[in-house]
Design a protein around this motif. Structure first.
Motif, PDB file in Angstrom:
ATOM      1  N   GLN A  73      40.546  35.005  29.743  1.00 30.60           N
ATOM      2  CA  GLN A  73      39.886  33.822  30.539  1.00 30.60           C
ATOM      3  C   GLN A  73      39.906  34.715  32.055  1.00 30.60           C
ATOM      4  N   TRP A  74      41.048  35.379  32.540  1.00 34.70           N
ATOM      5  CA  TRP A  74      40.823  35.910  33.776  1.00 34.70           C
ATOM      6  C   TRP A  74      39.739  36.900  33.777  1.00 34.70           C
ATOM      7  N   VAL A  75      39.643  37.874  32.991  1.00 33.07           N
ATOM      8  CA  VAL A  75      38.723  38.983  32.861  1.00 33.07           C
ATOM      9  C   VAL A  75      37.312  38.249  32.866  1.00 33.07           C
ATOM     10  N   GLN A  76      37.211  37.312  32.009  1.00 33.55           N
ATOM     11  CA  GLN A  76      35.868  36.710  31.915  1.00 33.55           C
ATOM     12  C   GLN A  76      35.437  35.687  33.112  1.00 33.55           C
ATOM     13  N   GLN A  77      36.295  35.057  33.629  1.00 28.15           N
ATOM     14  CA  GLN A  77      35.900  33.866  34.471  1.00 28.15           C
ATOM     15  C   GLN A  77      36.110  34.278  35.901  1.00 28.15           C
ATOM     16  N   PRO A 127      35.673  37.152  37.592  1.00 25.50           N
ATOM     17  CA  PRO A 127      34.522  38.004  38.180  1.00 25.50           C
ATOM     18  C   PRO A 127      33.346  37.158  38.446  1.00 25.50           C
ATOM     19  N   ALA A 128      33.154  36.118  37.682  1.00 27.84           N
ATOM     20  CA  ALA A 128      32.052  35.332  37.709  1.00 27.84           C
ATOM     21  C   ALA A 128      32.003  34.347  38.718  1.00 27.84           C
ATOM     22  N   GLU A 129      33.193  34.202  39.328  1.00 29.10           N
ATOM     23  CA  GLU A 129      33.539  33.158  40.436  1.00 29.10           C
ATOM     24  C   GLU A 129      33.058  33.570  41.684  1.00 29.10           C
ATOM     25  N   ILE A 130      33.401  35.239  41.725  1.00 27.72           N
ATOM     26  CA  ILE A 130      32.807  35.666  43.083  1.00 27.72           C
ATOM     27  C   ILE A 130      31.503  35.427  43.559  1.00 27.72           C
ATOM     28  N   PRO A 131      30.325  35.742  42.938  1.00 26.27           N
ATOM     29  CA  PRO A 131      28.958  35.712  43.604  1.00 26.27           C
ATOM     30  C   PRO A 131      28.546  34.490  43.976  1.00 26.27           C
ATOM     31  N   LEU A 147      30.998  26.022  40.873  1.00 24.04           N
ATOM     32  CA  LEU A 147      31.596  27.353  40.486  1.00 24.04           C
ATOM     33  C   LEU A 147      32.078  27.299  39.109  1.00 24.04           C
ATOM     34  N   PRO A 148      31.995  28.536  38.505  1.00 24.95           N
ATOM     35  CA  PRO A 148      32.439  28.764  37.163  1.00 24.95           C
ATOM     36  C   PRO A 148      33.758  28.346  36.901  1.00 24.95           C
ATOM     37  N   LEU A 149      34.649  28.414  37.465  1.00 25.53           N
ATOM     38  CA  LEU A 149      35.937  27.905  37.101  1.00 25.53           C
ATOM     39  C   LEU A 149      36.163  26.606  37.114  1.00 25.53           C
TER      40      LEU A 149
END
Length: 123
Positions: free
Chosen positions: A16-20, A22-26, A68-70
């Protein structure tokens, strides 16, 4: 108006960390570049973030944060707290004739001249 959004991150697996994350940053960076998100802070021990958001209401802040994705993945919740300037401090600038205000580098001292009572306010 400003809203402080205190984010609470659910425990994440490594996947989840690896997937989610980085998606939160943009999208968060986009809010910052649009001047919607004024500040962002990391909470200790990876428990979440604190955002200071420029909005017209707490409901508007909630709508922004829901994108936001998270938050979409139900991995982060937010406690929203509307904040504003500490208006009583302005009254110290307009004190009665018997009071004066001294500003130091890290302190503000209010001195009651007739009695020389002091109240120290730390920054």
């Amino acid at each position: 108006m400003k809203v402080m959004a205190i984010g609470n991150l659910q425990p994440l697996t490594e996947a989840q960390w690896v997937q989610q994350v980085p998606a939160e940053i943009p999208p968060a960076l986009r809010l910052y570049l649009e001047a919607r998100m004024e500040q962002f802070w990391h909470r200790a021990a990876n428990t979440g973030v604190i955002f200071v958001i420029n909005v017209s209401s707490a409901d508007e802040a909630d709508c922004l944060l829901k994108t936001l994705p998270l938050r979409v993945a139900a991995l982060r919740t937010f406690d929203l707290m509307p904040v504003g300037p500490q208006t009583p401090l302005g009254q110290l600038l307009h004190t009665s004739p018997g009071l004066r205000v001294q500003a130091g580098s890290n302190t503000l001292t209010v001195i009651s001249e007739p009695q020389f009572d002091q109240v120290r306010l730390q920054k």
